[in-house]
Design a protein around this motif. Structure first.
Motif, PDB file in Angstrom:
ATOM      1  N   ALA A   1       0.376  -1.306  -0.043  1.00 22.07           N
ATOM      2  CA  ALA A   1      -0.041  -0.235   0.358  1.00 22.07           C
ATOM      3  C   ALA A   1       0.709   1.027  -0.179  1.00 22.07           C
ATOM      4  O   ALA A   1       0.810   2.392  -0.457  1.00 22.07           O
ATOM      5  N   ALA A   2       2.869   0.790   1.023  1.00 22.76           N
ATOM      6  CA  ALA A   2       2.540   2.655   1.074  1.00 22.76           C
ATOM      7  C   ALA A   2       3.955   2.310  -0.448  1.00 22.76           C
ATOM      8  O   ALA A   2       4.972   3.051  -0.156  1.00 22.76           O
ATOM      9  N   LEU A   3       4.107   1.745  -0.833  1.00 23.14           N
ATOM     10  CA  LEU A   3       5.057   1.046  -2.017  1.00 23.14           C
ATOM     11  C   LEU A   3       4.880   2.801  -2.897  1.00 23.14           C
ATOM     12  O   LEU A   3       4.028   3.169  -3.935  1.00 23.14           O
ATOM     13  N   ASN A   4       5.701   3.448  -3.490  1.00 27.36           N
ATOM     14  CA  ASN A   4       5.754   4.278  -4.680  1.00 27.36           C
ATOM     15  C   ASN A   4       6.518   4.294  -6.016  1.00 27.36           C
ATOM     16  O   ASN A   4       7.637   3.698  -6.172  1.00 27.36           O
ATOM     17  N   VAL A   5       5.779   3.795  -6.351  1.00 20.45           N
ATOM     18  CA  VAL A   5       6.338   3.214  -8.310  1.00 20.45           C
ATOM     19  C   VAL A   5       6.355   4.225  -8.551  1.00 20.45           C
ATOM     20  O   VAL A   5       7.488   3.406  -9.895  1.00 20.45           O
ATOM     21  N   HIS A   6       6.341   5.299  -8.951  1.00 19.96           N
ATOM     22  CA  HIS A   6       6.949   5.943  -9.878  1.00 19.96           C
ATOM     23  C   HIS A   6       8.806   6.434  -9.276  1.00 19.96           C
ATOM     24  O   HIS A   6       9.073   6.398 -10.186  1.00 19.96           O
ATOM     25  N   GLN A   7       8.805   6.197  -8.010  1.00 16.40           N
ATOM     26  CA  GLN A   7      10.536   6.430  -7.973  1.00 16.40           C
ATOM     27  C   GLN A   7      10.890   5.248  -7.884  1.00 16.40           C
ATOM     28  O   GLN A   7      12.092   4.966  -8.009  1.00 16.40           O
ATOM     29  N   LEU A   8      10.366   4.177  -7.697  1.00 18.21           N
ATOM     30  CA  LEU A   8      10.976   3.232  -7.902  1.00 18.21           C
ATOM     31  C   LEU A   8      11.468   2.454  -9.585  1.00 18.21           C
ATOM     32  O   LEU A   8      12.735   2.911 -10.069  1.00 18.21           O
TER      33      LEU A   8
ATOM     34  N   VAL B   1      -8.229  -0.266 -26.903  1.00 14.14           N
ATOM     35  CA  VAL B   1      -7.601   0.446 -25.961  1.00 14.14           C
ATOM     36  C   VAL B   1      -6.654  -0.596 -24.898  1.00 14.14           C
ATOM     37  O   VAL B   1      -5.949  -0.204 -24.439  1.00 14.14           O
ATOM     38  N   LEU B   2      -7.186  -1.809 -25.065  1.00 12.42           N
ATOM     39  CA  LEU B   2      -6.439  -3.009 -23.878  1.00 12.42           C
ATOM     40  C   LEU B   2      -6.435  -3.834 -25.035  1.00 12.42           C
ATOM     41  O   LEU B   2      -5.884  -4.905 -23.871  1.00 12.42           O
ATOM     42  N   ASN B   3      -6.142  -3.972 -26.002  1.00 14.72           N
ATOM     43  CA  ASN B   3      -6.007  -4.737 -26.307  1.00 14.72           C
ATOM     44  C   ASN B   3      -4.096  -5.511 -26.021  1.00 14.72           C
ATOM     45  O   ASN B   3      -3.973  -6.503 -26.256  1.00 14.72           O
ATOM     46  N   ASP B   4      -2.951  -4.576 -25.771  1.00 10.88           N
ATOM     47  CA  ASP B   4      -2.315  -4.929 -25.758  1.00 10.88           C
ATOM     48  C   ASP B   4      -1.623  -5.426 -23.900  1.00 10.88           C
ATOM     49  O   ASP B   4      -0.716  -5.285 -23.557  1.00 10.88           O
ATOM     50  N   TRP B   5      -2.959  -4.640 -23.636  1.00 20.45           N
ATOM     51  CA  TRP B   5      -2.805  -5.399 -22.012  1.00 20.45           C
ATOM     52  C   TRP B   5      -2.874  -7.240 -22.054  1.00 20.45           C
ATOM     53  O   TRP B   5      -2.343  -7.544 -20.653  1.00 20.45           O
ATOM     54  N   ILE B   6      -3.703  -7.887 -23.147  1.00 21.74           N
ATOM     55  CA  ILE B   6      -3.778  -9.532 -22.346  1.00 21.74           C
ATOM     56  C   ILE B   6      -3.293  -9.969 -23.396  1.00 21.74           C
ATOM     57  O   ILE B   6      -2.460  -9.708 -24.639  1.00 21.74           O
ATOM     58  N   ARG B   7      -2.270 -11.090 -23.088  1.00 21.50           N
ATOM     59  CA  ARG B   7      -1.926 -12.056 -24.083  1.00 21.50           C
ATOM     60  C   ARG B   7      -2.570 -12.602 -24.921  1.00 21.50           C
ATOM     61  O   ARG B   7      -3.734 -13.174 -24.583  1.00 21.50           O
ATOM     62  N   HIS B   8      -2.431 -13.097 -26.184  1.00 19.31           N
ATOM     63  CA  HIS B   8      -3.667 -13.565 -27.207  1.00 19.31           C
ATOM     64  C   HIS B   8      -3.327 -15.001 -26.635  1.00 19.31           C
ATOM     65  O   HIS B   8      -4.117 -15.464 -27.167  1.00 19.31           O
ATOM     66  N   THR B   9      -2.190 -15.322 -26.365  1.00 13.19           N
ATOM     67  CA  THR B   9      -1.905 -17.245 -26.216  1.00 13.19           C
ATOM     68  C   THR B   9      -2.425 -17.234 -24.956  1.00 13.19           C
ATOM     69  O   THR B   9      -3.846 -18.926 -25.417  1.00 13.19           O
TER      70      THR B   9
ATOM     71  N   GLY C   1      -5.098 -14.954 -22.651  1.00 13.83           N
ATOM     72  CA  GLY C   1      -5.403 -14.116 -22.082  1.00 13.83           C
ATOM     73  C   GLY C   1      -5.854 -13.843 -20.656  1.00 13.83           C
ATOM     74  O   GLY C   1      -5.934 -12.903 -20.278  1.00 13.83           O
ATOM     75  N   LYS C   2      -3.880 -14.332 -20.486  1.00 17.39           N
ATOM     76  CA  LYS C   2      -3.333 -13.181 -18.975  1.00 17.39           C
ATOM     77  C   LYS C   2      -2.941 -11.967 -19.204  1.00 17.39           C
ATOM     78  O   LYS C   2      -2.793 -11.708 -20.378  1.00 17.39           O
ATOM     79  N   LEU C   3      -2.796 -11.230 -17.855  1.00 14.51           N
ATOM     80  CA  LEU C   3      -2.036  -9.894 -18.148  1.00 14.51           C
ATOM     81  C   LEU C   3      -1.259 -10.461 -18.882  1.00 14.51           C
ATOM     82  O   LEU C   3       0.037 -10.615 -18.346  1.00 14.51           O
ATOM     83  N   SER C   4      -0.496  -9.364 -20.040  1.00 13.51           N
ATOM     84  CA  SER C   4       0.976  -8.943 -20.635  1.00 13.51           C
ATOM     85  C   SER C   4       1.368  -8.482 -19.426  1.00 13.51           C
ATOM     86  O   SER C   4       1.031  -7.576 -18.557  1.00 13.51           O
TER      87      SER C   4
ATOM     88  N   LYS D   1       1.402  -1.241 -16.369  1.00 13.92           N
ATOM     89  CA  LYS D   1       0.314   0.227 -16.295  1.00 13.92           C
ATOM     90  C   LYS D   1      -0.653  -0.217 -15.510  1.00 13.92           C
ATOM     91  O   LYS D   1      -0.785   0.621 -14.435  1.00 13.92           O
ATOM     92  N   LEU D   2      -0.497  -1.899 -15.282  1.00 13.89           N
ATOM     93  CA  LEU D   2      -1.642  -1.248 -13.445  1.00 13.89           C
ATOM     94  C   LEU D   2      -0.636  -1.317 -12.379  1.00 13.89           C
ATOM     95  O   LEU D   2      -1.639  -0.215 -11.878  1.00 13.89           O
ATOM     96  N   LEU D   3       0.438  -1.553 -12.503  1.00 15.99           N
ATOM     97  CA  LEU D   3       1.466  -0.891 -10.924  1.00 15.99           C
ATOM     98  C   LEU D   3       1.270   0.800 -10.886  1.00 15.99           C
ATOM     99  O   LEU D   3       0.433   0.994 -10.112  1.00 15.99           O
TER     100      LEU D   3
END
Length: 613
Positions: A528-535, A580-588, A590-593, A599-601
């Motif tokens: 919860a306290a993780l700053n992704v932008h700093q990482l 918009v979301l086509n490249d978010w999911i693997r076509h092989t 159906g899981k998140l790429s 992007k989710l992070l």
């Protein structure tokens, strides 16, 4: 506003010369001949309204003398006048617009508006002369001047103090009146911190407002910089910066942003080398919640943050100013310079500070890294004041931590604290107000993002866990190692002053109401306290993200259809989901790429996705 103690006022300072155009110059000392300038009291035409602070002028070398290798010459300057707001050019545009509106309005006959007289009554005591014996003027600022004084009676009898005198004649708007009222309120509420000038009381009469404060006789930080020839050793710079970070982190926790941090606004209590440093001049300060942004451009040009010029900023702007001070302390010159105000702004927005010229090559990598992390143009990636302080404790404390990491992640410099000032002991790290902002974003995140953040938190290094362990401990978890909303409320109450209520930080807790019905352990707190932008600002970010994605693949990744992902992100039916979301999911399968995972992070929402298209 004037400083609470300083030297007697001097004639106008001399302006720098030798830069051919408005564009940013490398961060080298001002090095043109100044001997001819010393013969005149007039201000150079290159800089009619603003004097850089601190401006370092080289002493004139003897005829025929050859400068030594990479040595840094002694620098000096005359005392600068406080600069006007860096929004001078913006004010000019507003004046032109207003004149057009006035001309248009004059063409339409209207009834004369009644002129409302400003109420300049503050409700302060009017017994100044009976309680204080006023002394000589010791300093002058843009909005007033400062005198020495001594209490004649009462609790503080014979106590030497400084009195800031603010003429009511300069309070020409309701905003100006409110600024004075707010400055007194902030000083009154925050007083008591070791590195903040002590406030006694405020008075007023028909002509002036009088703010009585601690008399600091050790001079400005700027004076010490100049006395050292414009350069501090790394160890001496740490002593100064730890004190500055300490008081600024305290102010930020209370919801106060200073907005005018510079060497002139830090005074030493005595002339002793080990004297305490005190922050002064809260005349431009304001209240701000972690999720709010300010938009008025104030401050001093050389210390103003890029986001201030973009008119959207928070407490991170103060950290940028500390970065400028750190750069000056370590190398004796400014990171951004030009001969005009607009040129300075362009440098702040576009140029990068140089770390190639002397003495930077001889300084430690940690010192350079520390300054770079403070001078990151993206405020989301910039260290907070509390983060910079988080490793001031002895490094040996790290062996007490339980490490949650995996072998593939290399040991690197921390993202949320800094090893450069780790050796400076006896510093109490305050609660970081940015933690609440990150926790709010986490609590409002989708289930899928929470799982992704938990995977990333398992790749944290020792240094990152050290900072989070400190912050978790400040919330005083119960004996089972959990925290709830009550823990957060109690932690704020232990650190609260009246300004925390004025900045409405307690109201901010409403966004964490979900914790009222559940508890959070340390492992989830890290997520919860993780700053992704700093990482992300670190060179090894992709390796971190890849390791986190491998964990996510094992524990949290599953087949997901685009409509379900759209629902997770809050996308409406009117948005072209497949585009918009086509490249978010693997076509092989159906899981998140990996791209979708990253992007989710970042907490990408439907609004930002549509804006990016």
């Amino acid at each position: 506003m004037g400083a609470c103690a300083s030297k007697p006022p001097k004639p106008n300072p001399y302006a720098p010369r030798g830069v051919a155009d408005d564009h940013a110059a490398p961060p080298t000392p001002l090095k043109d001949d100044v001997s001819s300038e010393k013969k005149s009291n007039s201000v150079s035409s290159f800089f009619p309204f603003y004097t850089p602070s601190p401006a370092f002028f080289l002493k004139k070398s003897p005829a025929g003398a050859t400068p030594k290798g990479n040595s840094t010459p002694l620098r000096f300057m005359r005392r600068p006048f406080p600069p006007p707001s860096p929004a001078k050019h913006i004010r000019a545009v507003l004046r032109r617009r207003q004149s057009k509106k006035t001309a248009a309005a004059a063409a339409i006959p209207e009834e004369e508006e009644e002129v409302v007289e400003l109420d300049k009554r503050f409700g302060f005591s009017k017994e100044l002369r009976s309680k204080l014996e006023m002394g000589d003027e010791v300093g002058r600022g843009h909005f007033g001047y400062t005198c020495s004084a001594k209490y004649k009676k009462g609790e503080f009898k014979d106590q030497q103090v400084a009195v800031k005198v603010i003429p009511k004649s300069k309070m020409t708007t309701a905003i100006a009146i409110e600024d004075v009222r707010r400055e007194v309120k902030i000083l009154q509420a925050l007083t008591g911190h070791n590195n903040l000038v002590k406030f006694y009381e405020a008075f007023e009469d028909t002509d002036n407002v009088y703010v009585v404060m601690e008399l600091c006789e050790g001079g400005e930080l700027l004076d010490r910089i100049l006395a050292r020839g414009g350069k501090y050793s790394e160890e001496d710079a740490k002593v100064v910066l730890v004190q500055i970070l300490n008081v600024v982190a305290f102010c930020h926790l209370q919801g106060v942003v200073h907005r005018d941090l510079k060497p002139e606004n830090f005074l030493y209590t005595t002339k002793d080398e080990s004297s305490q440093l005190k922050a002064i001049d809260f005349g431009l300060s304001d209240f701000v919640r972690p999720d709010e942004r300010l938009n008025d451009i104030v401050g001093s040009a050389y210390y103003v943050a890029p986001e201030v010029l973009h008119r959207s900023y928070g407490t991170e702007a103060d950290v940028w100013s500390i970065g400028v001070i750190a750069y000056i302390l370590l190398c004796g010159s400014r990171p951004f310079w030009a001969r005009t105000e607009s040129g300075i702004f362009r440098a702040v927005l576009k140029a990068d500070p140089s770390f190639d010229d002397g003495p930077w090559p001889s300084l430690s990598l940690e010192a350079k890294d520390f300054v770079k992390r403070l001078l990151n143009k993206d405020p989301r990636r910039r260290m907070t004041a509390a983060q910079a302080l988080s490793e001031c404790l002895n490094f040996s404390n790290l062996i007490k931590l339980t490490i949650i990491t995996i072998p593939k992640v290399p040991m690197v410099f921390c993202f949320t604290g800094h090893p450069w000032i780790r050796s400076y002991n006896n510093v109490k790290v305050p609660l970081d107000i940015s933690i609440l902002k990150l926790m709010k974003a986490y609590m409002r995140s989708s289930f899928l993002r929470k799982v992704a953040l938990k995977a990333l938190s398992k790749t944290l290094t020792i240094d990152e866990l050290f900072y989070l362990k400190q912050q978790f401990a400040l919330l005083e978890p119960n004996k089972n190692g959990y925290i709830s909303l009550e823990n957060i409320k109690m932690a704020l109450m232990r650190n609260a002053t009246d300004t925390m209520n004025d900045s409405r930080i307690p109201d901010f807790l409403a966004s964490l109401n979900a914790l009222q019905y559940r508890k959070m352990e340390f492992e989830e707190f890290c997520a919860a306290a993780l700053n992704v932008h700093q990482l992300e600002a670190h060179d090894n970010w992709e390796q971190h993200a890849r390791c986190a994605y491998e964990l996510f693949e094992k524990d949290g990744n599953r087949a997901i259809i685009i409509n379900e992902l759209a629902s997770e992100l809050g996308l409406g039916p009117s948005i072209p989901l497949h585009t918009v979301l086509n490249d978010w999911i693997r076509h092989t399968d159906g899981k998140l790429s990996f791209l979708g995972f990253v992007k989710l992070l970042h907490g990408v929402s439907g609004r930002t996705i549509v804006k990016a298209q």
